[in-house]
Design an enzyme around this catalytic site. Structure first.
Site, PDB file in Angstrom:
ATOM      1  N   SER A  71       0.811  -1.228   0.000  1.00 15.93           N
ATOM      2  CA  SER A  71       0.000   0.000   0.000  1.00 15.93           C
ATOM      3  C   SER A  71       0.838   1.269   0.000  1.00 15.93           C
ATOM      4  O   SER A  71       1.607   1.506  -0.911  1.00 15.93           O
ATOM      5  CB  SER A  71      -0.964  -0.050   1.178  1.00 15.93           C
ATOM      6  OG  SER A  71      -1.869   1.013   1.091  1.00 15.93           O
ATOM      7  N   HIS A  72       0.725   2.042   1.066  1.00 16.86           N
ATOM      8  CA  HIS A  72       1.370   3.353   1.136  1.00 16.86           C
ATOM      9  C   HIS A  72       2.752   3.283   1.775  1.00 16.86           C
ATOM     10  O   HIS A  72       3.403   4.306   1.938  1.00 16.86           O
ATOM     11  CB  HIS A  72       0.474   4.284   1.952  1.00 16.86           C
ATOM     12  CG  HIS A  72       0.067   3.638   3.244  1.00 16.86           C
ATOM     13  ND1 HIS A  72      -0.874   2.633   3.292  1.00 16.86           N
ATOM     14  CD2 HIS A  72       0.515   3.804   4.498  1.00 16.86           C
ATOM     15  CE1 HIS A  72      -1.008   2.219   4.548  1.00 16.86           C
ATOM     16  NE2 HIS A  72      -0.176   2.908   5.290  1.00 16.86           N
ATOM     17  N   ASP A 105      -2.329   6.525  -3.459  1.00 25.25           N
ATOM     18  CA  ASP A 105      -1.206   5.887  -2.769  1.00 25.25           C
ATOM     19  C   ASP A 105      -0.523   4.814  -3.618  1.00 25.25           C
ATOM     20  O   ASP A 105      -0.818   4.658  -4.808  1.00 25.25           O
ATOM     21  CB  ASP A 105      -1.662   5.311  -1.430  1.00 25.25           C
ATOM     22  CG  ASP A 105      -2.508   4.060  -1.597  1.00 25.25           C
ATOM     23  OD1 ASP A 105      -3.170   3.939  -2.641  1.00 25.25           O
ATOM     24  OD2 ASP A 105      -2.500   3.203  -0.692  1.00 25.25           O
ATOM     25  N   ASP A 151      -0.717   1.594  -4.055  1.00 28.80           N
ATOM     26  CA  ASP A 151      -1.496   0.609  -4.804  1.00 28.80           C
ATOM     27  C   ASP A 151      -2.832   1.156  -5.312  1.00 28.80           C
ATOM     28  O   ASP A 151      -3.664   0.400  -5.814  1.00 28.80           O
ATOM     29  CB  ASP A 151      -1.738  -0.641  -3.945  1.00 28.80           C
ATOM     30  CG  ASP A 151      -2.538  -0.324  -2.697  1.00 28.80           C
ATOM     31  OD1 ASP A 151      -2.435   0.811  -2.185  1.00 28.80           O
ATOM     32  OD2 ASP A 151      -3.277  -1.203  -2.226  1.00 28.80           O
ATOM     33  N   ASP A 164      -5.504   2.593  -3.851  1.00 31.06           N
ATOM     34  CA  ASP A 164      -6.814   2.514  -3.201  1.00 31.06           C
ATOM     35  C   ASP A 164      -7.131   3.721  -2.323  1.00 31.06           C
ATOM     36  O   ASP A 164      -8.275   3.921  -1.945  1.00 31.06           O
ATOM     37  CB  ASP A 164      -6.997   1.190  -2.437  1.00 31.06           C
ATOM     38  CG  ASP A 164      -5.952   0.967  -1.372  1.00 31.06           C
ATOM     39  OD1 ASP A 164      -5.013   1.797  -1.260  1.00 31.06           O
ATOM     40  OD2 ASP A 164      -6.057  -0.036  -0.642  1.00 31.06           O
ATOM     41  N   ARG A 165      -6.121   4.539  -2.018  1.00 29.37           N
ATOM     42  CA  ARG A 165      -6.396   5.722  -1.198  1.00 29.37           C
ATOM     43  C   ARG A 165      -6.491   6.975  -2.056  1.00 29.37           C
ATOM     44  O   ARG A 165      -5.955   7.005  -3.163  1.00 29.37           O
ATOM     45  CB  ARG A 165      -5.268   5.945  -0.197  1.00 29.37           C
ATOM     46  CG  ARG A 165      -5.177   4.879   0.837  1.00 29.37           C
ATOM     47  CD  ARG A 165      -4.119   5.237   1.873  1.00 29.37           C
ATOM     48  NE  ARG A 165      -4.184   4.267   2.964  1.00 29.37           N
ATOM     49  CZ  ARG A 165      -3.585   4.419   4.122  1.00 29.37           C
ATOM     50  NH1 ARG A 165      -2.859   5.489   4.355  1.00 29.37           N
ATOM     51  NH2 ARG A 165      -3.701   3.496   5.061  1.00 29.37           N
ATOM     52  N   LYS A 204     -11.255  -0.221  -1.395  1.00 30.66           N
ATOM     53  CA  LYS A 204     -11.394   1.212  -1.561  1.00 30.66           C
ATOM     54  C   LYS A 204     -10.761   1.596  -2.888  1.00 30.66           C
ATOM     55  O   LYS A 204      -9.994   0.822  -3.460  1.00 30.66           O
ATOM     56  CB  LYS A 204     -10.799   1.967  -0.386  1.00 30.66           C
ATOM     57  CG  LYS A 204      -9.391   1.637  -0.056  1.00 30.66           C
ATOM     58  CD  LYS A 204      -9.073   2.191   1.327  1.00 30.66           C
ATOM     59  CE  LYS A 204      -7.702   1.726   1.750  1.00 30.66           C
ATOM     60  NZ  LYS A 204      -7.640   1.353   3.142  1.00 30.66           N
TER      61      LYS A 204
HETATM   62  C1  G1P Z   1      -4.556   1.822   8.108  1.00 26.71           C
HETATM   63  C2  G1P Z   1      -5.786   2.699   8.190  1.00 26.71           C
HETATM   64  C3  G1P Z   1      -7.007   1.877   7.868  1.00 26.71           C
HETATM   65  C4  G1P Z   1      -6.839   1.215   6.511  1.00 26.71           C
HETATM   66  C5  G1P Z   1      -5.543   0.430   6.468  1.00 26.71           C
HETATM   67  C6  G1P Z   1      -5.268  -0.123   5.082  1.00 26.71           C
HETATM   68  O1  G1P Z   1      -4.632   0.790   9.049  1.00 26.71           O
HETATM   69  O2  G1P Z   1      -5.913   3.287   9.455  1.00 26.71           O
HETATM   70  O3  G1P Z   1      -8.135   2.707   7.895  1.00 26.71           O
HETATM   71  O4  G1P Z   1      -7.912   0.366   6.221  1.00 26.71           O
HETATM   72  O5  G1P Z   1      -4.461   1.268   6.827  1.00 26.71           O
HETATM   73  O6  G1P Z   1      -5.099   0.886   4.139  1.00 26.71           O
HETATM   74  P1  G1P Z   1      -3.885   0.860  10.456  1.00 26.71           P
HETATM   75  O7  G1P Z   1      -2.430   1.118  10.175  1.00 26.71           O
HETATM   76  O8  G1P Z   1      -4.483   2.025  11.184  1.00 26.71           O
HETATM   77  O9  G1P Z   1      -4.180  -0.452  11.092  1.00 26.71           O
HETATM   78 ZN    ZN Z   2      -3.275   1.351  -0.380  1.00 32.67          ZN
END
Ligand code: G1P
Ligand code: ZN
Length: 543
Positions: A112-113, A277, A279, A281-282, A376
């Site tokens: 992801s990010h 982000d 991948d 999804d954000r 998302k």
């Molecule tokens: C974080 C975000 C959550 C999201 C997840 C995946 O998780 O807070 O809302 O679904 O990334 O992108 P966390 O690191 O808080 O567990």
């Molecule tokens: Zn992501």
């Protein structure tokens, strides 16, 4: 070509978190590490002869991992794999492909990010038939397999050429190398009024800037905004995906997407800015000199959904994660639809969407989407906003402010303390739990504690229970402080503190957010002793 069986021993650290197994690239590069996890996925499913989707966000190790997984899928009897060209699929595009092809499931490679590159992170997650992340009972089964694994199977063969579309055979398995962008682009066109958005983007007045942060949405954004919708070339910045995201942190927030923030808050700022982000999804949405809080974005999208082609028939309901502000709750109330409050993590929305209890979902962490997929979807949110702007003919700021005027404003902020020692982070939460009884009724200045508890969720569809999903301290005036530990970090622990207050009076809605929340920020410190437990003076990221 022959199938070989390789002896292996378990790694004890392969427990999938909120979004799959996420670890340092170096961890994944240990011999057998990836293979053990992939075999554990296959062993927990009945995948013989089935179709799987495979792709990732293009970060470092994506290419090698795709080839390994293809060979293992073949050796394990998978019937067909649909893989994105060059192994690339954004998370929403992977979800779209699983659904569009009635695939049995999919494997998505992404952290992801989180930063990428040799010294960055990598990740792998399994999605089920509905296109969404596997629920806990499946991820638990995978984890149990990782603890007892003794061998895995892999086909000995040359790598498959993934550079162009086509059909191949790998052992007995069919491999289809797919256009990574087109099916997703078509889905977007079915939901939004592309004609109206094209008029907006080519009219000469309206300017937008999309920052793909050198991550996976680059090719998607260029194809959709520049080629399909006619936005000027150069509208998409940092649009070439790089294995290390150019050394950046591919997270669309005010800190890590600072380049875009500077453009939107600078001289000659465009009217609209967005980022996504690693991948895809954000999303982050910005107007000219204006930041749209993700919780507000969810509420605005819900309040304006009737203006958008794919949603004009009305919404079945909405859902938000618990720490997300209650802004959307009031919109739902006005619309006369249900609003669900789920634990953090997208997987909790899947059942609500499948059961048609909710149409639109969102999280405060820059995630919004709908029932069109089961993840998302960053570009979906961007297109939703563009569609609203095209119909209303107003600026981002005016749209948000008129929403506040109607529904009131939830001042909202999240303070993150990243990479703190796990021990202190756990103690911080545990000592809060010990205070629950004594906190209720206590007064701090103008605020009196109404409740203090651990959020627990019973899924209204399958009855499963998720408990200890965050500590909530609620006040009599509706303000709230939430504490929880991140489930996605890979180094130490991340403490997240969510602060929220409500202001119905439009003459008081222009305050700076941190200023408006100042008392709650002090109360959070007084109750939780954040400095003491984190050994930090200030949060790493304030959103
Ligand atoms: C974080 C975000 C959550 C999201 C997840 C995946 O998780 O807070 O809302 O679904 O990334 O992108 P966390 O690191 O808080 O567990
Ligand atoms: Zn992501």
């Amino acid at each position: 070509m022959s199938i070989i069986t390789v002896s292996t021993t378990p790694f004890k650290d392969q427990k999938p978190g909120t979004s799959g197994l996420r670890k340092a690239v170096k961890t994944f590069q240990q011999p057998h590490y990836l293979e053990n996890f992939v075999q554990s996925i296959f062993d927990s499913l009945d995948i013989k002869g089935k179709t799987l989707v495979l792709g990732g966000d293009g970060r470092y190790y994506n290419r090698q991992a795709i080839q390994t997984i293809l060979k293992m899928a073949s050796a394990n009897g998978v019937g067909r794999v649909l893989v994105g060209c060059e192994g690339i699929l954004s998370t929403p595009a992977a979800s779209c492909l699983i659904r569009a092809n009635n695939a049995y499931g999919g494997i998505i490679l992404s952290a992801s990010h989180n930063p990428g590159g040799v010294d960055g992170d990598f990740g792998i997650k399994y999605n089920i038939t509905n296109g969404g992340p596997a629920p806990e009972k499946i991820t638990e089964g995978i984890f149990e397999n990782t603890l007892t694994i003794e061998q895995y199977s892999i086909l000995e063969s040359a790598d498959i050429n993934l550079s162009s579309q086509g059909s191949f055979k790998l052992g007995d398995m069919d491999v289809e190398v797919m256009d990574s962008v087109k099916p997703y682009g078509e889905l977007m066109e079915s939901l939004f009024d592309f004609e109206a958005i094209r008029k907006l983007l080519t009219g000469g007045q309206f300017k937008m800037c999309m920052d793909s942060l050198h991550a996976v949405t680059g090719p998607y954004a260029k194809a959709i905004f520049e080629q399909k919708l006619g936005a000027k070339e150069g509208t998409v910045i940092n649009g070439v995906p790089l294995e290390d995201f150019g050394g950046g942190h591919p997270d669309p927030n005010l800190v890590y997407a600072k380049g875009l923030v500077d453009i939107l808050f600078g001289d000659n700022a465009p009217d609209f800015g967005a980022a996504s982000d690693g991948d895809g999804d954000r999303n982050m949405i910005l107007g000219k000199h204006f930041f749209v809080n993700p919780s507000d974005s969810l509420a605005v999208i819900t309040a304006n959904a009737h203006l958008v082609k794919g949603y004009k028939e009305g919404l079945a309901g909405v859902a938000r994660s618990m720490p997300t502000s209650a802004a959307v709750d009031r919109v739902a109330e006005t619309l006369g639809i249900d609003c669900y409050e789920t634990p953090t993590g997208w997987k909790f929305f899947g059942n609500l969407l499948d059961a048609e209890k909710a149409t639109i979902c969102g999280e405060e962490s820059f995630g919004t989407s709908s029932n069109h997929i089961r993840e998302k979807d960053g570009l979906w949110a961007v297109l939703f906003w563009l569609n609203i702007i095209a119909v209303r003919g107003e600026s981002v700021e005016d749209i948000v402010k008129s929403y506040w005027k109607t529904y009131g404003r939830n001042f909202y902020s999240r303070h993150d303390y990243e990479e703190v020692a796990s021990e202190g982070a756990n103690e911080l939460v545990n000592q809060l739990r010990n205070q629950f009884d004594s906190l209720v009724g206590k007064t701090y200045g103008n605020y009196t504690v109404k409740y203090a508890d651990d959020f627990s969720y019973t899924d209204p569809v399958d009855g499963s229970i998720a408990d200890k999903q965050g500590v909530r301290i609620g006040f009599t005036d509706g303000s709230r402080i939430v504490f929880r530990l991140s489930g996605t970090g890979t180094k130490g622990a991340t403490v997240r503190i969510y602060l929220e207050s409500y202001e119905p009076d439009s003459s008081k809605q222009d305050l700076d957010t941190q200023e408006a929340l100042k008392d709650l920020i002090n109360i959070a410190e007084e109750i939780a002793q954040i400095k003491k437990y984190t050994h930090r003076d200030a949060p790493t990221v304030i959103t």
